[in-house]
Design a protein around this motif. Sequence first.
Motif, mmCIF file in Angstrom:
data_model
loop_
_atom_site.group_PDB
_atom_site.id
_atom_site.type_symbol
_atom_site.label_atom_id
_atom_site.label_comp_id
_atom_site.label_asym_id
_atom_site.label_seq_id
_atom_site.Cartn_x
_atom_site.Cartn_y
_atom_site.Cartn_z
ATOM 1 N N VAL A 1 6.367 18.964 -3.397
ATOM 2 C CA VAL A 1 7.299 20.095 -2.880
ATOM 3 C C VAL A 1 7.214 21.196 -4.007
ATOM 4 C CG1 VAL A 1 9.799 21.149 -2.809
ATOM 5 C CG2 VAL A 1 9.000 18.739 -2.148
ATOM 6 N N ALA A 2 6.728 21.060 -5.067
ATOM 7 C CA ALA A 2 6.847 22.012 -6.420
ATOM 8 C C ALA A 2 5.351 22.680 -6.060
ATOM 9 C CB ALA A 2 6.496 21.312 -7.485
ATOM 10 N N ALA A 3 4.522 22.312 -5.363
ATOM 11 C CA ALA A 3 3.223 22.907 -4.738
ATOM 12 C C ALA A 3 3.579 23.816 -3.759
ATOM 13 C CB ALA A 3 2.123 22.075 -4.408
ATOM 14 N N GLY A 4 4.490 23.805 -3.135
ATOM 15 C CA GLY A 4 4.896 24.851 -1.939
ATOM 16 C C GLY A 4 5.288 23.926 -0.666
ATOM 17 N N VAL A 5 6.329 24.820 -0.028
ATOM 18 C CA VAL A 5 6.972 24.021 1.138
ATOM 19 C C VAL A 5 6.511 24.605 2.440
ATOM 20 C CG1 VAL A 5 9.176 23.167 2.105
ATOM 21 C CG2 VAL A 5 8.888 23.186 -0.349
ATOM 22 N N SER A 6 5.731 23.926 3.306
ATOM 23 C CA SER A 6 5.623 24.704 4.587
ATOM 24 C C SER A 6 6.753 25.078 5.523
ATOM 25 C CB SER A 6 4.681 23.760 5.480
ATOM 26 O OG SER A 6 5.433 22.599 5.990
ATOM 27 N N PRO A 7 6.665 25.953 6.149
ATOM 28 C CA PRO A 7 7.719 26.278 7.204
ATOM 29 C C PRO A 7 8.167 25.296 8.008
ATOM 30 C CG PRO A 7 5.938 28.230 7.286
ATOM 31 C CD PRO A 7 5.409 26.924 6.490
ATOM 32 N N GLU A 8 7.321 24.364 8.533
ATOM 33 C CA GLU A 8 8.007 23.293 9.455
ATOM 34 C C GLU A 8 8.596 22.198 8.519
ATOM 35 O OE1 GLU A 8 6.208 19.479 11.850
ATOM 36 O OE2 GLU A 8 4.899 20.899 10.855
ATOM 37 N N ILE A 9 8.315 22.059 7.338
ATOM 38 C CA ILE A 9 9.019 21.055 6.229
ATOM 39 C C ILE A 9 10.553 22.009 6.048
ATOM 40 C CG2 ILE A 9 9.075 20.153 4.175
ATOM 41 C CD1 ILE A 9 7.380 18.563 6.239
ATOM 42 N N ILE B 1 23.311 27.649 4.127
ATOM 43 C CA ILE B 1 21.975 26.633 4.162
ATOM 44 C C ILE B 1 20.839 27.418 4.631
ATOM 45 C CG2 ILE B 1 21.099 24.441 5.164
ATOM 46 C CD1 ILE B 1 23.949 23.453 4.979
ATOM 47 N N GLU B 2 21.108 28.058 5.821
ATOM 48 C CA GLU B 2 19.927 28.452 6.349
ATOM 49 C C GLU B 2 19.376 29.743 5.575
ATOM 50 O OE1 GLU B 2 21.112 28.196 11.396
ATOM 51 O OE2 GLU B 2 21.576 30.135 10.080
ATOM 52 N N SER B 3 19.968 30.207 4.668
ATOM 53 C CA SER B 3 19.414 31.399 3.793
ATOM 54 C C SER B 3 18.704 30.775 2.789
ATOM 55 C CB SER B 3 20.555 32.154 3.144
ATOM 56 O OG SER B 3 21.404 31.291 2.086
ATOM 57 N N VAL B 4 18.625 29.565 2.627
ATOM 58 C CA VAL B 4 17.727 28.622 1.571
ATOM 59 C C VAL B 4 16.446 29.043 1.837
ATOM 60 C CG1 VAL B 4 16.981 26.627 0.406
ATOM 61 C CG2 VAL B 4 19.441 27.008 1.193
ATOM 62 N N THR B 5 15.501 29.547 1.075
ATOM 63 C CA THR B 5 14.086 29.770 1.035
ATOM 64 C C THR B 5 13.034 28.745 0.644
ATOM 65 O OG1 THR B 5 13.967 31.263 -0.854
ATOM 66 C CG2 THR B 5 14.606 32.289 0.919
ATOM 67 N N ALA B 6 11.988 28.985 0.947
ATOM 68 C CA ALA B 6 11.105 27.890 0.642
ATOM 69 C C ALA B 6 10.642 28.235 -1.009
ATOM 70 C CB ALA B 6 9.439 28.037 1.179
ATOM 71 N N GLU B 7 10.789 29.194 -1.419
ATOM 72 C CA GLU B 7 10.648 29.675 -2.778
ATOM 73 C C GLU B 7 11.606 28.766 -3.553
ATOM 74 O OE1 GLU B 7 8.955 30.712 -6.239
ATOM 75 O OE2 GLU B 7 7.966 30.870 -4.442
ATOM 76 N N SER B 8 12.910 29.011 -3.265
ATOM 77 C CA SER B 8 14.215 28.417 -3.914
ATOM 78 C C SER B 8 14.094 26.898 -4.210
ATOM 79 C CB SER B 8 15.632 28.672 -3.459
ATOM 80 O OG SER B 8 15.486 28.387 -2.296
ATOM 81 N N VAL B 9 13.546 26.241 -3.051
ATOM 82 C CA VAL B 9 13.314 24.390 -2.977
ATOM 83 C C VAL B 9 12.139 24.501 -3.793
ATOM 84 C CG1 VAL B 9 12.518 22.796 -1.370
ATOM 85 C CG2 VAL B 9 14.312 24.531 -0.554
ATOM 86 N N LYS B 10 11.222 24.861 -3.760
ATOM 87 C CA LYS B 10 9.983 24.921 -4.738
ATOM 88 C C LYS B 10 10.343 24.995 -6.084
ATOM 89 C CE LYS B 10 5.350 26.887 -5.734
ATOM 90 N NZ LYS B 10 5.501 27.487 -7.172
#
Length: 435
Positions: A341-349, A394-403
């Motif tokens: 996850v820290a390496a990046g989250v794909s749009p699908e995931i 929840i829908e506003s959560v971004t891939a960058e914030s999860v990463k």
Amino acid sequence: MLVSSTSACLRRAASSSARANASRSLATAAADLGFESSTVDGIKIATKDIAGPITTLSFVIKAGSRYATVPGVAHALQRFAYQNTPTRSGLRLTRETELLGGSLTSELTRDSIILTARFLKDDLPYFFEALSDVLSQPTLARHELAEIVGPLLKLDAKLADADATFVASEGINSAAYRKGLGLPLYAQATDAISIDTVRAYKDAVYTKSNLAIVASGADISTLSDLVSSYLETAPAGTASSTPASTFYGGELRIPTTAGNLLSFGYASDVSPTFNVLASVLGGASSIKWSYGASLLSTTAGKAYAKVTPYNGSSLLTITATGSPAEITSAGAAAVDALKTVAAGVSPEILKKGIAGAKFDALYALEGPAGLASVGKTLLASGSVPVTSSMVSEIESVTAESVKSLAERILSEKIAAVAVGKVSELPYADELGLKA
């Protein structure tokens, strides 16, 4: 006796209607959840008038273990529920509840004491009066503590000590928060709890300012009238408070024969990013006999991620169970999942994680547990949860914030606990974590 008591409840409820109308604030509706909310005589209430023969009524009190003035006192007060009051003895309450076909439960969490009754709709006045008595005028007799409540406290602690998951949960909270949310949920053998301590705690927390009343299967007008009838003279009090929760971290190792378990986690302010990350990591399959397709599915059900929400804090934990060898393998796999996850989250995931987080958040508002969640939110914010806002956040959560959250867990100090045969369980630093 029971029929006349119930009839008296109904008569008093009806006669108080005019007074209630004068004292209550304008009821507001939260259409997405179906709740109407109001404030009556200083007490926050919310109800969902659904069709069906059963009503569920919960008194949610801001009196959980995090507010305990003495360790274990919140547990003792919770266990005093449904004992003697001036209106009826505990034995009479039990017999009348059974005669009406209802049920009474009490629950202690770190945030709340929750008193819940489930019953046939027509019996709402009786059960509202019963819960009101428990809240406003429990006898809290010295002999009850010695003969009834004390043994129950010991039984709760004994059963909890035999549950490795509970032991780990207590350990992770202690390591994460130390005080407040880190205080033990249950009374310990070393805790000296006197009846005077319980009475003082009851006077401090069983007040209007700490109470939210939530129901399913009742209309707002009837519930308002009952509040005015039975709780108008309850003390106003002041809202329970503790210092803002601080995350400390650290590592505990607890030898026990209850089972083997390793849990590590990270806490911060309440954020939907925690929920999305937990959903992305997964581990608990939504389909029976399947390990699912989440990142932790590779552990074959041996590791799972979970978020525990508190007032003012979110605690994300990853837990591994099994034999020491299985836990070591699953723990390493969990760290690898975080690195992925820290390496990046794909749009699908990310999309899948958001969908799972939305489902979990909305599902948590269902049933009796959902009433407790609504009550806790009502006490914290003055209004019931609005699902459209929850979903939007929840829908506003971004891939960058999860990463970024995954990176923080991997690089910053975490809380960790090993339970069971600790001589064979890995330390956090052996998994590449900091504790």
